[in-house]
Design a protein around this motif. Sequence first.
Motif, PDB file in Angstrom:
ATOM      1  N   MET A  81       0.952  -1.229  -0.144  1.00  8.07           N
ATOM      2  CA  MET A  81       0.012  -0.085  -0.115  1.00  8.07           C
ATOM      3  C   MET A  81       0.761   1.471  -0.029  1.00  8.07           C
ATOM      4  SD  MET A  81      -3.303   0.959   2.176  1.00  8.07           S
ATOM      5  CE  MET A  81      -2.870   1.588   3.694  1.00  8.07           C
ATOM      6  N   GLU A  82       1.856   1.460   0.969  1.00 11.58           N
ATOM      7  CA  GLU A  82       2.595   2.501   1.006  1.00 11.58           C
ATOM      8  C   GLU A  82       3.501   2.758  -0.441  1.00 11.58           C
ATOM      9  OE1 GLU A  82       3.307   2.439   5.718  1.00 11.58           O
ATOM     10  OE2 GLU A  82       3.029   0.639   4.600  1.00 11.58           O
ATOM     11  N   GLU A  83       3.725   1.792  -0.753  1.00 12.29           N
ATOM     12  CA  GLU A  83       4.706   2.147  -1.991  1.00 12.29           C
ATOM     13  C   GLU A  83       3.903   2.680  -3.271  1.00 12.29           C
ATOM     14  OE1 GLU A  83       7.347  -1.158  -2.756  1.00 12.29           O
ATOM     15  OE2 GLU A  83       6.928  -1.016  -4.920  1.00 12.29           O
ATOM     16  N   GLU A  84       2.729   1.836  -3.208  1.00 14.80           N
ATOM     17  CA  GLU A  84       1.831   2.296  -4.148  1.00 14.80           C
ATOM     18  C   GLU A  84       1.087   3.579  -4.166  1.00 14.80           C
ATOM     19  OE1 GLU A  84       1.071   0.618  -7.398  1.00 14.80           O
ATOM     20  OE2 GLU A  84       2.902  -0.298  -6.737  1.00 14.80           O
ATOM     21  N   MET A  85       0.931   4.220  -2.960  1.00 16.30           N
ATOM     22  CA  MET A  85       0.378   5.403  -2.539  1.00 16.30           C
ATOM     23  C   MET A  85       1.462   6.617  -2.792  1.00 16.30           C
ATOM     24  SD  MET A  85      -1.205   5.026   1.392  1.00 16.30           S
ATOM     25  CE  MET A  85      -1.185   6.728   1.859  1.00 16.30           C
ATOM     26  N   LEU A  86       2.596   6.346  -2.861  1.00 16.80           N
ATOM     27  CA  LEU A  86       3.571   7.408  -3.139  1.00 16.80           C
ATOM     28  C   LEU A  86       3.527   7.666  -4.711  1.00 16.80           C
ATOM     29  CD1 LEU A  86       6.811   6.077  -1.578  1.00 16.80           C
ATOM     30  CD2 LEU A  86       5.451   8.164  -0.862  1.00 16.80           C
ATOM     31  N   LYS A  87       2.992   6.726  -5.587  1.00 18.29           N
ATOM     32  CA  LYS A  87       2.886   7.141  -6.996  1.00 18.29           C
ATOM     33  C   LYS A  87       1.490   7.822  -7.471  1.00 18.29           C
ATOM     34  CE  LYS A  87       4.985   2.557  -7.944  1.00 18.29           C
ATOM     35  NZ  LYS A  87       4.487   1.265  -8.252  1.00 18.29           N
ATOM     36  N   GLU A  88       0.747   8.109  -6.371  1.00 20.68           N
ATOM     37  CA  GLU A  88      -0.542   8.628  -6.579  1.00 20.68           C
ATOM     38  C   GLU A  88      -0.347  10.391  -6.428  1.00 20.68           C
ATOM     39  OE1 GLU A  88      -2.898   7.222  -8.015  1.00 20.68           O
ATOM     40  OE2 GLU A  88      -2.375   5.036  -7.757  1.00 20.68           O
TER      41      GLU A  88
END
Length: 682
Positions: A260-267
């Motif tokens: 989740m955190e890794e993907e959130m950074l892309k948003e």
Amino acid sequence: MWLSCGCTSKNVMTFFSRRILRSYFHVLGRGRCNVAACMPEAAGFDGVLDRAGLQEFSVSNTDSFWAAVARQRLSWISPFHTAQDCDLNRGKIKWFEGGKLNVSVNCLDRHVHTCPERVALIWERDEPGSEVKVTYRQLLEMTCRLGNLLRRHGVRKGDCVTIYMPSCPLAVASMLACARIGAAHNVVFAGFSAEALAERIRDAQSNTVITVNQGVRGGKVIELKKTVDVAVESCPTVQQVFVAMRTENPVVMTARDIDMEEEMLKEDVVCEPAVMDSEDVLFLLYTSGSTGKPKGLVHTQAGYLLYAALTHRYVFSYHDGDVFGCVADIGWITGHSYSVYGPLANGGTTVLFESTPIYPDPGRYWETVQRLKINQFYGAPTAIRLLLKYGDQWVHKYDRSTLKTLGSVGEPINTEAWEWYHRVVGDGRCPVVDTWWQTETGGICIAPRPSDPDAEIVPGMAMRPFFGIKPVLMDSEGKVLTSNDTSGALCIAKPWPGMARTIHNNHQRFMETYCQLYPGYFFTGDGAYRSKEGYYQITGRLDDVINVSGHRVGTAEIEDVVNQCSAVAESAVIGYSHSIKGEGVYAFVVLKTDVDIQEADVSAQINNTVNKKIAKFASPDYIQFVQRLPKTRSGKIMRRVLRKVVEHDLNGLGDLSTLDDPAAVQEIIQGHNDLCSKQQPR
Ligand code: AMP
């Protein structure tokens, strides 16, 4: 952007704050307040002169009252056209129809416009002294990234996302991200077993789950991701599991899992809020009923938020800049309404408590109060009783001078615990508000405050209905009891915005449980006593009422008296089948650790006290001394388990995985067998 009136939110907030500020100067003499001081939103109500008048107005002019408050407290995208359209006979409950809003905008954006760097959350992590502060700006960013991530992974308006996380900022952001994109959330307390979680995921038909790799509580690591892995095996609807990292320990990730955190950074940090109708679903929350199957109570957008915000503000007398410390887990309704939605809707600073009252020692709560400078502390009687047992020195060690209000919730608070809370924790200067409410009611319905500043507070009594709440007591034939100094089934005579709308996928059960027993009224399932003065005291679940030789007595009532014995730390009283009296009284008693007294002497003292304070029929037939009571992780005593032990129905003990300490049950079974072999009942 979302305000229909064309003002900016900044203007609204400034105007609003000014009104509240001004109202402080309108407190009249002799402890009575004028209406603007009681409640600035109500300043325009014609003919309302004081608090009593305001209460009366709120129940007799329900539409005007709630419409005025809703217009002022919430930010609307477009205004509602009808305050309410309710018919309790048909289980129809609709508030603020026509209105459009977004709950996350109400909880975040409007505060970011006025005070972006104000602290929204203080995450009191399990490890003492390692708290994390999150500002409104940061929480909005977190929420937006998460909202975008959920959207990118196909979560749509109307979907239901299950959240299985401990109290932490990402859990709050997950709830608000759902609200932002129009999905409903279903937070499941992170102490539930895989089976219990799976049952709730299936019933909610969730396709998305959010969790953490591991939880940490009381110094112990809890394998939450592993529990989710087991649960989703039996949940064919689940397509994806978002995993955040609470600890550094890696976990096995499957094809279904997303970091989740890794993907959130892309948003992006901007996420367009969904336009929601007042009556769209905000969340489901499962709770136990009288049957074994949990029910998913449904709460909707505007009414719930308004009620949580209003009760938070007025019951606890929350003011701008205060630090609000509700120590409930976000997995329960108390965490929803008073750790998240109420405080955030009010632009407050709210504490997320991840630990336990006795970790690393019994001073934890008060050390936290000192360190975080908590102004309102809101906890459960069970924790208070536990701490009382450890003695006053743990409280005295810490500075509690910031405390202004102490709250209690979840079960009746016995007089001894109430007095200790008031005298020792609050140094005798903070009002103690014993707040009665339920998952079903969405927010506090009966509490000593709001009331005039010097209005009396009676220990162990919830006392006064909140604005718009009209409690009634019913007799056994379903007639309204009009006199005081009487007891009956507690119903609420008029709908209020915070109440649950239905049970997910089972409106029939909603009707049967809450609306049909007393047609036209909402039945709470609780019993209550109305004193000579008209104050309410909750006597316990009606299913916990014991009928001894034709006399009705609440288990809570007996417990209150048992707990007054100086050697007793806490107790649980249940009814059991008795061949002559119908039901007998069985008391499980935990003694304080530092007492030096024979059990037989305590038994005699308990019986004498119950004889004296209630009646002879109420005095326990059996008194079993135990080291601890079986409790859920939220601190509720599992009376169902105690009943099964006493009925010798060990096969019927049911799912013990939600117990804080399942080993307690074995000790209780052994102790019960020993007691029965030694003693005949009276
Ligand atoms: P829950 O929905 O899990 O919060 O449980 C609600 C139930 O807890 C109520 O129906 C009451 O039986 C009990 N309860 C909650 N607050 C109080 C209170 N202040 N006094 C007595 N019982 C309470």
